[in-house]
Design a protein around this motif. Structure first.
Motif, PDB file in Angstrom:
ATOM      1  N   LEU A   1       0.824  -1.209   0.000  1.00 15.43           N
ATOM      2  CA  LEU A   1       0.000   0.000   0.000  1.00 15.43           C
ATOM      3  C   LEU A   1       0.856   1.255   0.000  1.00 15.43           C
ATOM      4  CD1 LEU A   1      -2.941  -0.663   2.496  1.00 15.43           C
ATOM      5  CD2 LEU A   1      -3.086  -0.431   0.020  1.00 15.43           C
ATOM      6  N   VAL A   2       1.834   1.305   0.889  1.00 12.07           N
ATOM      7  CA  VAL A   2       2.675   2.494   1.003  1.00 12.07           C
ATOM      8  C   VAL A   2       3.480   2.711  -0.279  1.00 12.07           C
ATOM      9  CG1 VAL A   2       4.605   3.524   2.256  1.00 12.07           C
ATOM     10  CG2 VAL A   2       2.793   2.360   3.509  1.00 12.07           C
ATOM     11  N   GLY A   3       4.089   1.646  -0.771  1.00 12.40           N
ATOM     12  CA  GLY A   3       4.901   1.772  -1.974  1.00 12.40           C
ATOM     13  C   GLY A   3       4.105   2.202  -3.185  1.00 12.40           C
ATOM     14  N   ALA A   4       2.945   1.577  -3.397  1.00 14.28           N
ATOM     15  CA  ALA A   4       2.112   1.912  -4.557  1.00 14.28           C
ATOM     16  C   ALA A   4       1.566   3.334  -4.453  1.00 14.28           C
ATOM     17  CB  ALA A   4       0.974   0.910  -4.690  1.00 14.28           C
ATOM     18  N   ALA A   5       1.178   3.750  -3.244  1.00 14.55           N
ATOM     19  CA  ALA A   5       0.622   5.091  -3.068  1.00 14.55           C
ATOM     20  C   ALA A   5       1.663   6.160  -3.374  1.00 14.55           C
ATOM     21  CB  ALA A   5       0.101   5.245  -1.645  1.00 14.55           C
ATOM     22  N   ALA A   6       2.878   5.969  -2.895  1.00  9.54           N
ATOM     23  CA  ALA A   6       3.933   6.952  -3.155  1.00  9.54           C
ATOM     24  C   ALA A   6       4.284   7.008  -4.639  1.00  9.54           C
ATOM     25  CB  ALA A   6       5.171   6.607  -2.324  1.00  9.54           C
ATOM     26  N   ARG A   7       4.344   5.868  -5.249  1.00  6.03           N
ATOM     27  CA  ARG A   7       4.698   5.816  -6.668  1.00  6.03           C
ATOM     28  C   ARG A   7       3.656   6.513  -7.523  1.00  6.03           C
ATOM     29  NH1 ARG A   7       5.618   0.937  -6.597  1.00  6.03           N
ATOM     30  NH2 ARG A   7       3.642   0.124  -7.385  1.00  6.03           N
ATOM     31  N   ARG A   8       2.375   6.357  -7.179  1.00  2.00           N
ATOM     32  CA  ARG A   8       1.304   6.948  -7.977  1.00  2.00           C
ATOM     33  C   ARG A   8       1.145   8.439  -7.685  1.00  2.00           C
ATOM     34  NH1 ARG A   8      -1.654   3.137 -10.504  1.00  2.00           N
ATOM     35  NH2 ARG A   8      -3.393   4.535 -10.874  1.00  2.00           N
ATOM     36  N   GLU A   9       1.525   8.861  -6.487  1.00  2.00           N
ATOM     37  CA  GLU A   9       1.341  10.270  -6.136  1.00  2.00           C
ATOM     38  C   GLU A   9       2.414  11.171  -6.732  1.00  2.00           C
ATOM     39  OE1 GLU A   9       1.867  12.509  -2.030  1.00  2.00           O
ATOM     40  OE2 GLU A   9      -0.139  11.613  -2.166  1.00  2.00           O
ATOM     41  N   ASP A  10       3.669  10.826  -6.528  1.00  5.09           N
ATOM     42  CA  ASP A  10       4.731  11.712  -7.019  1.00  5.09           C
ATOM     43  C   ASP A  10       5.903  10.962  -7.647  1.00  5.09           C
ATOM     44  OD1 ASP A  10       5.946  10.603  -4.810  1.00  5.09           O
ATOM     45  OD2 ASP A  10       5.798  12.393  -3.581  1.00  5.09           O
ATOM     46  N   GLY A  11       5.752   9.662  -7.869  1.00  4.68           N
ATOM     47  CA  GLY A  11       6.799   8.909  -8.535  1.00  4.68           C
ATOM     48  C   GLY A  11       7.932   8.475  -7.631  1.00  4.68           C
ATOM     49  N   THR A  12       7.903   8.855  -6.358  1.00  2.00           N
ATOM     50  CA  THR A  12       8.950   8.410  -5.436  1.00  2.00           C
ATOM     51  C   THR A  12       8.751   6.940  -5.095  1.00  2.00           C
ATOM     52  OG1 THR A  12       7.652   9.085  -3.515  1.00  2.00           O
ATOM     53  CG2 THR A  12       9.195  10.700  -4.436  1.00  2.00           C
ATOM     54  N   ARG A  13       9.800   6.329  -4.607  1.00  7.83           N
ATOM     55  CA  ARG A  13       9.730   4.910  -4.275  1.00  7.83           C
ATOM     56  C   ARG A  13      10.042   4.731  -2.793  1.00  7.83           C
ATOM     57  NH1 ARG A  13      13.420   0.595  -4.065  1.00  7.83           N
ATOM     58  NH2 ARG A  13      12.454  -1.437  -4.469  1.00  7.83           N
ATOM     59  N   ILE A  14       9.077   4.179  -2.077  1.00  8.30           N
ATOM     60  CA  ILE A  14       9.302   3.827  -0.674  1.00  8.30           C
ATOM     61  C   ILE A  14       9.463   2.316  -0.633  1.00  8.30           C
ATOM     62  CG2 ILE A  14       8.350   3.837   1.655  1.00  8.30           C
ATOM     63  CD1 ILE A  14       6.796   6.324   0.950  1.00  8.30           C
ATOM     64  N   PRO A  15      10.673   1.816  -0.490  1.00 13.61           N
ATOM     65  CA  PRO A  15      10.893   0.366  -0.555  1.00 13.61           C
ATOM     66  C   PRO A  15      10.256  -0.359   0.617  1.00 13.61           C
ATOM     67  CG  PRO A  15      12.901   1.490   0.087  1.00 13.61           C
ATOM     68  CD  PRO A  15      11.918   2.571  -0.277  1.00 13.61           C
ATOM     69  N   ALA A  16       9.977  -1.615   0.396  1.00 17.25           N
ATOM     70  CA  ALA A  16       9.383  -2.443   1.447  1.00 17.25           C
ATOM     71  C   ALA A  16      10.288  -2.506   2.668  1.00 17.25           C
ATOM     72  CB  ALA A  16       9.102  -3.843   0.912  1.00 17.25           C
TER      73      ALA A  16
END
Length: 421
Positions: free
Chosen positions: A266-281
């Motif tokens: 959830l966290v990773g996909a949300a960040a990627r879709r919002e501003d393209g950043t990547r929050i790794p697992a």
């Protein structure tokens, strides 16, 4: 049902999921009233009068196969770019059955009318009469190839695909150079690969729960950015009507219906879709390290840590278990482990009653299921010998066995006469 994404010139959409077929949830899904019209299609190879009975038949007919997921639920949906909706569906199913070798397999299904167009669902049995299981490897790419052929034949535009180059090469190998040349000319082989907003399983979960995954992702990311450690993340989730628990594959965010979603995803996909950043697992796991959570799906009040009851907006029983649709399931829709002993642990009882109930459940299983279990427990050399005998019978080769011939399960026939091809 998959809807076209904004800006995408979708023409032929398909989706599929393989499953056990246990329970009647799939039958209910196929006749759900949210569609404008629902028509049960004429089944093949099945005798039950309704979908529920037909799916149960498919499962019963699969008992001889070596698979835990004997049914295949697939749908095809021609978009407005294809004028001949019925003809496109008919052609798609023809190519689909040819591609996967399903032409003689039983199936059932339903036709839906929704958003001014029709689409069709089918549920196929995957176990052949001889016990072999249909090969579904790379089914997504293979279904995409079928859709490209139907789009070409019905004059629809080519759709960018993640597997565009593989599909083009496969089409040439299979002699469909006309479709391959059309794909090259369309420019889709060089287009940016599309990324689906939802996987088929996520889409089904969203339909079942009524909770939009995009909203859940946004709320989870907001909680993440409003926190700096595990405890504050948990508090921020609860403030947004969510909860955090221990699931089968790690920490899960529990929505208001009690359905679990893997927190890292959830966290990773949300960040990627919002501003393209990547929050790794790994970053999510590091923040949650040391946080003690209640096990999701714990229905007996057992806990893997402090009591977190009352969070997430889900209805709960006095013991802390969610009493609502989707409760006790992880991000993949599977039952989560409950406590150290799992969801089926005996809760610390030592009187042996749990073991007796387990033996009763084993004894109540169908005969074919009990026999398969016995085969798995046999010594390796004996099991391999039985497999060789079964293969010989399947290929109709005459064999000699002490005491008479055996059927495909290794059980002697009533007659002791020698069997010949």
């Amino acid at each position: 049902m998959q809807e076209p994404r904004p800006g995408r010139e979708a023409a032929m959409i398909s989706g599929a999921m393989r499953g056990r077929g246990e329970g009647d949830a799939l039958a209910k899904h196929l006749v759900k009233p949210e569609n404008d019209e629902v028509a049960v299609i004429v089944p093949r190879g099945l005798g039950s009068p309704d979908l529920k009975g037909q799916i149960r038949e498919l499962v019963a007919m699969s008992l001889g196969g070596r698979t835990a997921e004997p049914i295949y639920h697939c749908h095809c949906n021609p978009e407005d770019a294809i004028a001949d909706n019925a003809g496109a569906r008919r052609r798609w199913w023809e190519l689909f059955e040819r591609e996967f070798g399903l032409g003689q397999q039983p199936y059932c299904g339903a036709e839906h009318f929704k958003h001014d167009r029709r689409h069709e669902h089918r549920v196929y049995g995957l176990v052949r009469p001889d016990g072999r299981v249909i090969d579904l490897r790379h089914d997504f790419a293979r279904r995409e190839k079928i859709s490209r052929i139907v789009e070409f034949e019905h004059g629809a535009p080519a759709v960018p695909s993640k597997h565009a180059r593989l599909i083009e090469a496969t089409l040439r190998r299979e002699g469909r150079t006309d479709v391959a040349d059309w794909l090259v000319a369309s420019g889709t082989l060089d287009a940016e690969r599309p990324v689906a907003a939802l996987s088929p399983q996520e889409r089904l979960i969203q339909e079942r729960t009524g909770v939009r995954l995009d909203d859940l992702r946004t709320a989870t990311l907001a909680a993440w950015r409003a926190s700096d450690d595990g405890a504050s993340f948990l508090a921020a989730l609860r403030a947004r009507g969510l909860d955090l628990r221990e699931g089968r594959s790690g920490a899960v965010v529990v929505d208001g219906t009690g359905t679990a979603h893997l927190a890292t995803r959830l966290v990773g996909a949300a960040a990627r879709r919002e501003d393209g950043t990547r929050i790794p697992a790994a970053a999510v796991k590091e923040r949650l390290a040391g946080l003690t959570l209640q096990t999701h799906g714990d229905g007996n009040g057992r806990q893997a840590g402090p009591d977190h009851r009352g969070a997430g907006g889900a209805a709960q029983a006095p013991g802390g278990a969610h009493q609502c649709p989707g409760s006790g399931r992880d991000a993949r829709g599977e039952v989560a482990l409950g406590g150290a002993g799992g969801a089926h642990a005996d809760g610390g009882r030592s009187d042996g009653s749990a073991h007796e109930r387990a033996l009763d459940r084993l004894a109540a299983r169908p005969g074919a299921a009990r026999l398969r279990a016995r085969l798995r427990l046999m010594p390796r050399d004996r099991n391999e010998a039985l497999a060789d005998r079964i293969d010989a019978i399947r290929h109709r080769q005459p064999i000699a066995m002490p005491g008479g011939p055996l059927d495909i399960w290794g059980i002697p026939y009533q007659s002791n006469a020698r069997w010949t091809a």
